[in-house]
Scaffold this motif. Structure first.
Motif, PDB file in Angstrom:
ATOM      1  N   GLN A 176       0.670  -1.203   0.035  1.00  0.00           N
ATOM      2  CA  GLN A 176      -0.030   0.156   0.183  1.00  0.00           C
ATOM      3  C   GLN A 176       1.057   1.289   0.124  1.00  0.00           C
ATOM      4  OE1 GLN A 176      -3.236   0.470   2.658  1.00  0.00           O
ATOM      5  NE2 GLN A 176      -3.524  -1.701   2.897  1.00  0.00           N
ATOM      6  N   THR A 204      -3.237 -10.571  -2.519  1.00  0.00           N
ATOM      7  CA  THR A 204      -3.187  -9.501  -1.534  1.00  0.00           C
ATOM      8  C   THR A 204      -2.207  -8.272  -2.115  1.00  0.00           C
ATOM      9  OG1 THR A 204      -1.638 -10.705  -0.244  1.00  0.00           O
ATOM     10  CG2 THR A 204      -4.233 -10.735   0.435  1.00  0.00           C
ATOM     11  N   ASP A 208      -3.924  -4.728  -2.522  1.00  0.00           N
ATOM     12  CA  ASP A 208      -2.998  -3.540  -1.585  1.00  0.00           C
ATOM     13  C   ASP A 208      -2.422  -2.513  -2.359  1.00  0.00           C
ATOM     14  OD1 ASP A 208      -3.701  -5.072   0.469  1.00  0.00           O
ATOM     15  OD2 ASP A 208      -1.772  -5.640   1.048  1.00  0.00           O
TER      16      ASP A 208
END
Length: 342
Positions: A176, A204, A208
């Motif tokens: 992120q 993920t 993210d």
């Protein structure tokens, strides 16, 4: 009375689960005496155990001693991708660095895209061949339920929060934060219409990195869903996604590609469309692969410490094998590497 099996046959928990018509996790709960199993399921599992002559082969496999001197690297990806995506060799390099220092052998297991993909992997891991497992490349559509095993397991990357895998330790990069850095680089450079070629949304890392892009764009008051297209982290998908993006949003002047390989594809699509980089469209990637220095122009990107992730995963797994309590998660920093594409 048990049914005779071929000489040398040692039934595993996966065999029991298959014979009983239940999941491996359910068979494990019966074996370990957990109460939350229906009487019918319990009877099915116990009957299958009796029929197959199942007996737990490794009562001590959760102890701190290393029995086999080997660990498994489980890669949840198709074999061709394993040898073409630079991420996996870099992870393996970090793993190998740690194992060489302690004289432990690495066993590579690949997870095929079949309906029965779990059985071969679980049968091997439950068969006493390795002392622990590292798992990378998880996809949400194919979760591996491994935390019932009596061997330690560590994930590379935050596991998809499906089933019970969310409770297992993992080592990840700050996807992120890195995506926010990449997007902000484009915004700070004066780009008005910043799009993203996002990664697969069943992983993920893809989720993210898209979230980081959205956070930066929302903060700037410029988020627009039509500026988001998805690829699979590979070069061809990046090229195709960028072509689609340009056809519907020709005003794009900045693109964040969620992997360097997709960024290479983006550069190809822009060149074919007659767009100059960075004069017309600025591009930022993610990974800092060696190829990012050799693109035309050299690629501004986000560096994630992939080799270090592999080494940290391995160190954590070896510590768990030797009796240490697992850490919930480790997230390593990412950093922007400015070059000439943005």
């Amino acid at each position: 009375m048990t049914v005779a099996e071929p000489s040398g046959f040692r039934p595993t928990l996966a065999d029991v689960a298959r014979a009983a018509g239940v999941s491996i996790a359910t068979a494990s709960r019966v074996l370990n005496g957990f109460p939350r199993v229906s009487p019918e399921r319990r009877k099915q599992v116990e009957s299958a155990m009796l029929k197959l002559g199942y007996a737990r082969q490794r009562a001590a496999k959760a102890s701190s001693a290393r029995h086999t001197g080997s660990i498994a690297l489980v890669v949840c990806e198709e074999v061709p991708r394993l040898f073409t995506d630079p991420y996996f060799p870099r992870i393996a390099a970090g793993v190998g660095r740690e194992l060489t220092a302690v004289g432990v052998q690495l066993v590579l297991l690949t997870v095929p895209a079949t309906d029965d993909y779990q059985s071969p992997v679980v049968r091997y891991l439950d068969g006493g061949h390795v002392d622990g497992a590292l798992v990378v490349g998880m996809h949400g559509r194919r979760p591996l339920d491994l935390d019932w095993l009596g061997i330690p397991v560590v994930f590379g990357g935050r596991p998809v929060q499906a089933g019970r895998t969310g409770r297992l330790p993992y080592v990840d990069a700050d996807n992120q934060g890195g995506a926010r850095l990449a997007t902000q680089r484009l915004l700070d450079g004066g780009r008005q219409t910043v799009a993203t070629v996002a990664g697969p949304q069943d992983m993920t890392a893809g989720v993210d990195r898209l979230l980081g892009y959205r956070q930066a764009m929302t903060r700037a008051g410029r988020y627009d869903e039509s500026l988001v297209v998805c690829g699979d982290f590979g070069q061809a998908s990046g090229e195709y996604a960028a072509a689609r993006l340009l056809s519907r949003r020709p005003d794009v002047d900045g693109i964040f590609a969620a992997s360097d390989m997709m960024a290479v594809g983006v550069l190809r699509a822009l060149r074919r469309a007659g767009r100059r980089v960075p004069e017309d469209v600025a591009v930022v990637g993610f990974d800092d692969l060696p190829i990012s220095c050799w693109t035309d122009p050299p690629l501004t990107t986000v560096r994630q410490p992939v080799e270090e992730m592999g080494a940290r995963m391995t160190a954590e797994l070896l510590a768990m094998i030797d009796g240490a309590a697992p850490r919930r998660c480790t997230v390593l920093d990412t950093e922007l590497v400015p070059r000439k594409s943005a």
